[in-house]
Structure formats: structure tokens, C-alpha cells
Write a protein that holds these residues in place. Structure first.
Motif, PDB file in Angstrom:
ATOM      1  N   ARG A 190     -51.328 -79.185  98.045  1.00 26.08           N
ATOM      2  CA  ARG A 190     -50.840 -78.624  96.793  1.00 26.08           C
ATOM      3  C   ARG A 190     -49.409 -79.117  96.571  1.00 26.08           C
ATOM      4  O   ARG A 190     -48.571 -79.037  97.468  1.00 26.08           O
ATOM      5  N   ASP A 191     -49.139 -79.609  95.382  1.00 26.90           N
ATOM      6  CA  ASP A 191     -47.833 -80.165  95.058  1.00 26.90           C
ATOM      7  C   ASP A 191     -47.027 -79.120  94.274  1.00 26.90           C
ATOM      8  O   ASP A 191     -46.948 -79.161  93.051  1.00 26.90           O
ATOM      9  N   VAL A 192     -46.434 -78.169  94.996  1.00 24.49           N
ATOM     10  CA  VAL A 192     -45.736 -77.042  94.380  1.00 24.49           C
ATOM     11  C   VAL A 192     -44.515 -77.510  93.590  1.00 24.49           C
ATOM     12  O   VAL A 192     -44.241 -77.014  92.492  1.00 24.49           O
ATOM     13  N   GLN A 193     -43.785 -78.478  94.124  1.00 23.50           N
ATOM     14  CA  GLN A 193     -42.585 -78.967  93.450  1.00 23.50           C
ATOM     15  C   GLN A 193     -42.918 -79.508  92.060  1.00 23.50           C
ATOM     16  O   GLN A 193     -42.262 -79.160  91.074  1.00 23.50           O
ATOM     17  N   HIS A 194     -43.949 -80.322  91.957  1.00 23.74           N
ATOM     18  CA  HIS A 194     -44.325 -80.867  90.651  1.00 23.74           C
ATOM     19  C   HIS A 194     -44.908 -79.791  89.743  1.00 23.74           C
ATOM     20  O   HIS A 194     -44.735 -79.861  88.524  1.00 23.74           O
ATOM     21  N   GLU A 195     -45.597 -78.811  90.324  1.00 24.49           N
ATOM     22  CA  GLU A 195     -46.137 -77.710  89.510  1.00 24.49           C
ATOM     23  C   GLU A 195     -45.001 -76.915  88.872  1.00 24.49           C
ATOM     24  O   GLU A 195     -45.052 -76.564  87.695  1.00 24.49           O
ATOM     25  N   LEU A 196     -43.948 -76.606  89.666  1.00 27.26           N
ATOM     26  CA  LEU A 196     -42.820 -75.831  89.144  1.00 27.26           C
ATOM     27  C   LEU A 196     -42.025 -76.598  88.094  1.00 27.26           C
ATOM     28  O   LEU A 196     -41.511 -76.012  87.143  1.00 27.26           O
ATOM     29  N   LEU A 197     -41.922 -77.909  88.263  1.00 28.13           N
ATOM     30  CA  LEU A 197     -41.166 -78.725  87.313  1.00 28.13           C
ATOM     31  C   LEU A 197     -42.001 -79.152  86.111  1.00 28.13           C
ATOM     32  O   LEU A 197     -41.476 -79.758  85.176  1.00 28.13           O
ATOM     33  N   GLY A 198     -43.287 -78.843  86.132  1.00 26.30           N
ATOM     34  CA  GLY A 198     -44.153 -79.209  85.010  1.00 26.30           C
ATOM     35  C   GLY A 198     -44.521 -80.676  85.000  1.00 26.30           C
ATOM     36  O   GLY A 198     -44.909 -81.220  83.967  1.00 26.30           O
ATOM     37  N   LEU A 199     -44.409 -81.338  86.135  1.00 27.42           N
ATOM     38  CA  LEU A 199     -44.751 -82.753  86.241  1.00 27.42           C
ATOM     39  C   LEU A 199     -46.209 -82.908  86.677  1.00 27.42           C
ATOM     40  O   LEU A 199     -46.781 -81.999  87.258  1.00 27.42           O
ATOM     41  N   PRO A 200     -46.805 -84.068  86.424  1.00 29.22           N
ATOM     42  CA  PRO A 200     -48.169 -84.287  86.908  1.00 29.22           C
ATOM     43  C   PRO A 200     -48.193 -84.261  88.440  1.00 29.22           C
ATOM     44  O   PRO A 200     -47.302 -84.809  89.086  1.00 29.22           O
ATOM     45  N   SER A 201     -49.190 -83.618  88.996  1.00 29.45           N
ATOM     46  CA  SER A 201     -49.237 -83.482  90.451  1.00 29.45           C
ATOM     47  C   SER A 201     -49.631 -84.797  91.112  1.00 29.45           C
ATOM     48  O   SER A 201     -50.341 -85.615  90.542  1.00 29.45           O
ATOM     49  N   ARG A 202     -49.141 -84.974  92.332  1.00 30.93           N
ATOM     50  CA  ARG A 202     -49.464 -86.159  93.116  1.00 30.93           C
ATOM     51  C   ARG A 202     -50.739 -85.895  93.900  1.00 30.93           C
ATOM     52  O   ARG A 202     -51.010 -84.765  94.284  1.00 30.93           O
ATOM     53  N   CYS A 203     -51.503 -86.925  94.139  1.00 24.44           N
ATOM     54  CA  CYS A 203     -52.762 -86.805  94.876  1.00 24.44           C
ATOM     55  C   CYS A 203     -52.533 -87.206  96.324  1.00 24.44           C
ATOM     56  O   CYS A 203     -52.755 -88.348  96.706  1.00 24.44           O
ATOM     57  N   ARG A 204     -52.095 -86.264  97.150  1.00 29.96           N
ATOM     58  CA  ARG A 204     -51.872 -86.518  98.567  1.00 29.96           C
ATOM     59  C   ARG A 204     -52.914 -85.787  99.388  1.00 29.96           C
ATOM     60  O   ARG A 204     -53.128 -84.593  99.215  1.00 29.96           O
ATOM     61  N   LEU A 205     -53.540 -86.532 100.288  1.00 29.17           N
ATOM     62  CA  LEU A 205     -54.544 -85.929 101.152  1.00 29.17           C
ATOM     63  C   LEU A 205     -53.876 -85.140 102.266  1.00 29.17           C
ATOM     64  O   LEU A 205     -52.805 -85.502 102.749  1.00 29.17           O
ATOM     65  N   LYS A 206     -54.537 -84.060 102.692  1.00 23.49           N
ATOM     66  CA  LYS A 206     -54.058 -83.307 103.840  1.00 23.49           C
ATOM     67  C   LYS A 206     -54.259 -84.134 105.099  1.00 23.49           C
ATOM     68  O   LYS A 206     -55.133 -85.010 105.148  1.00 23.49           O
ATOM     69  N   LYS A 207     -53.478 -83.838 106.108  1.00 21.24           N
ATOM     70  CA  LYS A 207     -53.619 -84.537 107.375  1.00 21.24           C
ATOM     71  C   LYS A 207     -54.990 -84.194 107.969  1.00 21.24           C
ATOM     72  O   LYS A 207     -55.365 -83.029 108.046  1.00 21.24           O
ATOM     73  N   GLY A 208     -55.735 -85.201 108.360  1.00 22.64           N
ATOM     74  CA  GLY A 208     -57.061 -85.004 108.948  1.00 22.64           C
ATOM     75  C   GLY A 208     -58.177 -84.857 107.937  1.00 22.64           C
ATOM     76  O   GLY A 208     -59.322 -84.592 108.312  1.00 22.64           O
ATOM     77  N   ALA A 209     -57.886 -85.028 106.639  1.00 19.66           N
ATOM     78  CA  ALA A 209     -58.927 -84.908 105.613  1.00 19.66           C
ATOM     79  C   ALA A 209     -59.918 -86.061 105.740  1.00 19.66           C
ATOM     80  O   ALA A 209     -59.548 -87.198 106.000  1.00 19.66           O
ATOM     81  N   VAL A 210     -61.204 -85.737 105.566  1.00 19.40           N
ATOM     82  CA  VAL A 210     -62.282 -86.718 105.661  1.00 19.40           C
ATOM     83  C   VAL A 210     -63.097 -86.637 104.374  1.00 19.40           C
ATOM     84  O   VAL A 210     -63.310 -85.546 103.843  1.00 19.40           O
ATOM     85  N   PRO A 211     -63.556 -87.775 103.837  1.00 22.16           N
ATOM     86  CA  PRO A 211     -64.400 -87.721 102.637  1.00 22.16           C
ATOM     87  C   PRO A 211     -65.580 -86.785 102.852  1.00 22.16           C
ATOM     88  O   PRO A 211     -66.247 -86.830 103.889  1.00 22.16           O
ATOM     89  N   ASP A 212     -65.826 -85.899 101.859  1.00 30.86           N
ATOM     90  CA  ASP A 212     -66.860 -84.888 102.042  1.00 30.86           C
ATOM     91  C   ASP A 212     -67.800 -84.704 100.854  1.00 30.86           C
ATOM     92  O   ASP A 212     -68.693 -83.870 100.904  1.00 30.86           O
ATOM     93  N   THR A 213     -67.628 -85.468  99.786  1.00 31.38           N
ATOM     94  CA  THR A 213     -68.533 -85.346  98.642  1.00 31.38           C
ATOM     95  C   THR A 213     -69.014 -86.726  98.219  1.00 31.38           C
ATOM     96  O   THR A 213     -68.358 -87.734  98.472  1.00 31.38           O
ATOM     97  N   ASN A 214     -70.182 -86.761  97.559  1.00 26.42           N
ATOM     98  CA  ASN A 214     -70.774 -88.007  97.061  1.00 26.42           C
ATOM     99  C   ASN A 214     -70.910 -89.055  98.158  1.00 26.42           C
ATOM    100  O   ASN A 214     -70.534 -90.208  97.987  1.00 26.42           O
ATOM    101  N   LEU A 215     -71.459 -88.651  99.290  1.00 26.05           N
ATOM    102  CA  LEU A 215     -71.616 -89.542 100.440  1.00 26.05           C
ATOM    103  C   LEU A 215     -73.063 -90.010 100.559  1.00 26.05           C
ATOM    104  O   LEU A 215     -73.961 -89.390 100.004  1.00 26.05           O
ATOM    105  N   PRO A 216     -73.296 -91.085 101.317  1.00 26.70           N
ATOM    106  CA  PRO A 216     -74.687 -91.509 101.546  1.00 26.70           C
ATOM    107  C   PRO A 216     -75.464 -90.393 102.232  1.00 26.70           C
ATOM    108  O   PRO A 216     -74.963 -89.747 103.141  1.00 26.70           O
ATOM    109  N   LEU A 217     -76.689 -90.165 101.806  1.00 25.84           N
ATOM    110  CA  LEU A 217     -77.488 -89.052 102.308  1.00 25.84           C
ATOM    111  C   LEU A 217     -77.756 -89.128 103.803  1.00 25.84           C
ATOM    112  O   LEU A 217     -77.878 -88.112 104.465  1.00 25.84           O
TER     113      LEU A 217
END
Length: 128
Positions: free
Chosen positions: A64-91
Motif C-alpha cells: 500500500r502506497d500511503v504517501q501517494h494516497e495522502l498526497l493525492g498522487l497516483p499509487s506506485r505498483c510495488r510488490l510485497k517482499k516474497g510475493a508470487v504470481p497467483d492469478t491467471n496462471l496455467p492450470l
């Protein structure tokens, strides 16, 4: 130009240009990178140049990009540490449990009965 490393995904930078799709680099952490490679479903020749698009990550994978939310700026897309792709994957990689038995057992389990093979007589006409 980046393209998504997931085997079933056709996203490329050229196709998604101007949209809301982002391309994430493979992580430096060996364990997380290994999990990403397993999810891709194909051999990735060079992890330093490979990317996975944002369509394979749920909202829970992003910080969650709290700094950009408070300033009204577009949020940055940063993955959490250890995040793994979990949607739209090969069956194949989403299946945790494989049904035991042959294809006939699977057909019987869903209520389909295999048809009997038609036997031919020497004249080439089927028997009844």
C-alpha cells in the motif's frame, strides 16, 4: 520490449502500451525466484531480463502506497517482499490434487459412460 514470462500469457509492452499493465522483474531472492520460475510453466532462459505482467498478481501482492494516497498522487505498483504470481496462471500449476485413475474413471465420475466400440464383420458392415 518486455513480454510476460507466463506460458499462457500473450501480453507484451507493445500490446498493452498506454494501459494499466505493469511488468515486474524477477526477484533477487533465490527462493522467491524459484517459485516464480515454477509458476511460469516454461523455461526462462535469463531471469535478469524476464518479466511477469501485473495481471498475474492479486491486490494482496502489492504494498500500500500511503504517501501517494495522502498526497493525492497516483499509487506506485510495488510488490510485497516474497510475493508470487497467483492469478491467471496455467492450470497445470494450480492443481493441487490430481484425480486418481485413468480417463475412463474420470468420465465415470462425472456421469459419462464410454460407448462400446463398433465391431465390423468381414463384409465391412457393423453388427447390431
Amino acid at each position: 520490449m518486455p513480454q510476460c514470462a507466463i506460458i499462457t500469457c500473450n501480453n507484451t509492452h507493445r500490446r498493452t502500451k498506454g494501459g494499466n499493465v505493469r511488468y515486474h522483474r524477477f526477484p533477487g531472492d533465490h527462493n522467491t525466484r524459484t517459485r516464480w520460475l515454477q509458476v511460469c510453466g516454461k523455461t526462462v532462459p535469463n531471469c535478469s531480463t524476464a518479466r511477469v505482467c501485473s495481471r498475474h498478481f492479486s491486490k494482496e501482492c502489492y504494498e500500500r502506497d500511503v504517501q501517494h494516497e495522502l498526497l493525492g498522487l497516483p499509487s506506485r505498483c510495488r510488490l510485497k517482499k516474497g510475493a508470487v504470481p497467483d492469478t491467471n496462471l496455467p492450470l497445470d500449476f494450480l492443481k493441487e490434487e490430481v484425480l486418481p485413475g485413468s480417463a475412463i474413471d474420470i468420465l465415470l465420475a462425472v456421469g459419462l459412460v464410454p460407448s462400446q466400440p463398433v465391431q465390423k464383420v468381414s463384409g465391412g458392415l457393423p453388427r447390431e
